[in-house]
Design a protein around this motif. Structure first.
Motif, PDB file in Angstrom:
ATOM      1  N   GLN A 250       0.825  -1.210   0.000  1.00 36.59           N
ATOM      2  CA  GLN A 250       0.000   0.000   0.000  1.00 36.59           C
ATOM      3  C   GLN A 250       0.860   1.261   0.000  1.00 36.59           C
ATOM      4  OE1 GLN A 250      -2.263  -2.683  -0.386  1.00 36.59           O
ATOM      5  NE2 GLN A 250      -3.478  -0.822  -0.218  1.00 36.59           N
ATOM      6  N   TRP A 254       0.507   4.971  -2.266  1.00 38.12           N
ATOM      7  CA  TRP A 254       0.702   6.390  -1.907  1.00 38.12           C
ATOM      8  C   TRP A 254       1.638   7.057  -2.913  1.00 38.12           C
ATOM      9  CZ3 TRP A 254      -0.662  10.091   1.826  1.00 38.12           C
ATOM     10  CH2 TRP A 254       0.156  11.239   1.869  1.00 38.12           C
ATOM     11  N   LYS A 308      -8.131   8.458  -2.772  1.00 38.38           N
ATOM     12  CA  LYS A 308      -8.053   7.097  -2.222  1.00 38.38           C
ATOM     13  C   LYS A 308      -6.594   6.653  -2.087  1.00 38.38           C
ATOM     14  CE  LYS A 308     -12.481   5.094  -3.781  1.00 38.38           C
ATOM     15  NZ  LYS A 308     -13.168   6.249  -4.349  1.00 38.38           N
ATOM     16  N   CYS A 309      -5.792   6.969  -3.097  1.00 39.25           N
ATOM     17  CA  CYS A 309      -4.370   6.600  -3.052  1.00 39.25           C
ATOM     18  C   CYS A 309      -3.641   7.323  -1.918  1.00 39.25           C
ATOM     19  CB  CYS A 309      -3.685   6.943  -4.380  1.00 39.25           C
ATOM     20  SG  CYS A 309      -4.240   5.982  -5.792  1.00 39.25           S
ATOM     21  N   ASN A 311      -4.744   8.318   1.039  1.00 46.57           N
ATOM     22  CA  ASN A 311      -5.300   8.152   2.385  1.00 46.57           C
ATOM     23  C   ASN A 311      -4.140   7.949   3.357  1.00 46.57           C
ATOM     24  OD1 ASN A 311      -6.611   7.060   4.779  1.00 46.57           O
ATOM     25  ND2 ASN A 311      -8.392   6.694   3.474  1.00 46.57           N
ATOM     26  N   ARG A 317      -6.203   2.343   2.064  1.00 46.16           N
ATOM     27  CA  ARG A 317      -5.952   2.551   0.639  1.00 46.16           C
ATOM     28  C   ARG A 317      -6.428   1.328  -0.137  1.00 46.16           C
ATOM     29  NH1 ARG A 317       0.046   3.929   2.086  1.00 46.16           N
ATOM     30  NH2 ARG A 317      -0.379   5.765   3.395  1.00 46.16           N
TER      31      ARG A 317
END
Length: 372
Positions: A250, A254, A308-309, A311, A317
């Motif tokens: 994840q 980001w 969303k990316c 978060n 995410r």
């Protein structure tokens, strides 16, 4: 004109040979093997703990894959650029007539660097994906390792986005990046760890591909355990000391989000002189609100995707599969976008900017040193 000596100073990036020549004509590589005795056997083969063996005629992997390519088959065309981990040359492979990009990496007595060489070789030769740069082979000459890869003639995205990428183009770039990252995770259990515009290549046909896997990491039970990569694109959980030792794929999501904001805005979102130190910049990434896309230029679906990316909570995410299933990517997966035309236009603007900068620099020089 004297040819460049790979063992010494590099040619200027714009250097081109009047007449192409084989690399074996460019001089010898007089570096001792003494520092590499642990890895280099007397015959000049570089052995990575049995996982891969490089020699002057190619590379052999422990899984049985072999790539035969050597110095005498290549003609140097020009230097494409330099990075932290090596120099990239444009070369012509005479037997096949294929133009390639060749990365040269000088060995050092550094286990980390050797691990990075092995990691990149391992990822490249296992990656059969249209979203990852193609691998043609590698070889070893005394103190240097050479990788031969697909030549992407438009270069990296950081040189092309200009004042910002339009949404349809941004969506097609995102589709390729997500599919490439998903392939690494699902097929190889690999986290890239250095996702940024510099490591995304494009060509004038409109293809978009991931590259540079030297700092990629093997996932163990879905966790990566080494904190390396470019800090500016790191997820907050990789910067915070308490959580930096272990993180998941994840964190690459980001980095994907930050890269998309940079492509959309035309500049890195935490740059532009906003911060007086690297510490202040990293503090803003960890403690500040994530950057957003402007509502007047990008649709709500696009802005929601990026949000969303970015978060702050990594567990919240989306996965790569969930990202591919978002309304934004679903829409543009079906929609035709002339990526080749955008790349061509972006290259023209890049060349125009370079010409204008050169003229400005020349004017300044003329003012300081007027012609008598």
């Amino acid at each position: 004109m004297n040819p460049p000596n790979f063992a010494g100073r590099r040619a200027h990036p714009k250097f081109k040979l009047d007449k192409p020549m084989t690399l074996s004509q460019l001089g010898s590589f007089a570096s001792p093997f003494a520092n590499f005795a642990k890895f280099v056997d007397p015959s000049g083969r570089l052995n990575f703990n049995g996982k891969a063996v490089l020699h002057q005629s190619g590379v052999d992997f422990s899984n049985g894959n072999s790539y035969k390519i050597n110095m005498n088959e290549l003609m140097l065309l020009e230097e494409l650029g330099k990075g932290q981990y090596g120099v990239v040359q444009k070369v012509h492979h005479v037997p096949t007539g294929v133009t390639m990009a060749m990365k040269e990496i000088r060995l050092e007595l550094d286990q980390t660097k050797l691990n990075q060489i092995l990691m990149e070789l391992d990822v490249l030769h296992k990656s059969q994906s249209p979203c990852i740069v193609e691998f043609y082979g590698a070889f070893f000459i005394e103190s240097c390792v050479y990788y031969c890869m697909e030549y992407m003639d438009a270069g990296s995205l950081d040189k092309l986005y200009g004042d910002g990428v339009p949404e349809p183009v941004l969506a097609k770039i995102t589709l390729a990046m997500v599919r490439g990252l998903k392939f690494l995770k699902d097929e190889l259990a690999i986290i890239h760890r250095d996702v940024k515009p510099t490591n995304v290549l494009v060509d004038t046909k409109g293809s978009v591909k991931l590259c540079d896997f030297g700092v990629s990491g093997q996932l163990e039970q879905s966790l990566a355990k080494t904190n390396i990569g470019c800090q500016s694109y790191m997820a907050p959980e990789r910067i915070t000391t308490a959580t930096a030792s272990t993180y998941t794929v994840q964190s690459d999501i980001w980095s994907l989000g930050i890269s998309l904001v940079e492509l959309a805005l035309g500049h890195y979102p935490y740059g532009g002189g906003k911060f007086d130190s690297v510490f202040a910049q990293l503090s803003a990434i960890v403690n500040g609100a994530p950057p957003e896309l402007p509502s007047d230029r990008y649709s709500q679906d696009c802005r929601d995707f990026v949000a969303k990316c970015l978060n702050k909570a990594p567990t919240e995410r989306p996965t790569y599969a969930q990202l591919l299933d978002t309304p934004w990517l679903q829409k543009y997966d079906k929609e035709e976008v002339d990526m080749a035309a955008w790349v061509t236009g972006a290259l023209e603007k890049k060349n125009a900017r370079a010409a204008a900068q050169h003229e400005a620099e020349q004017a300044t020089t003329d003012q300081i040193h007027p012609v008598a």
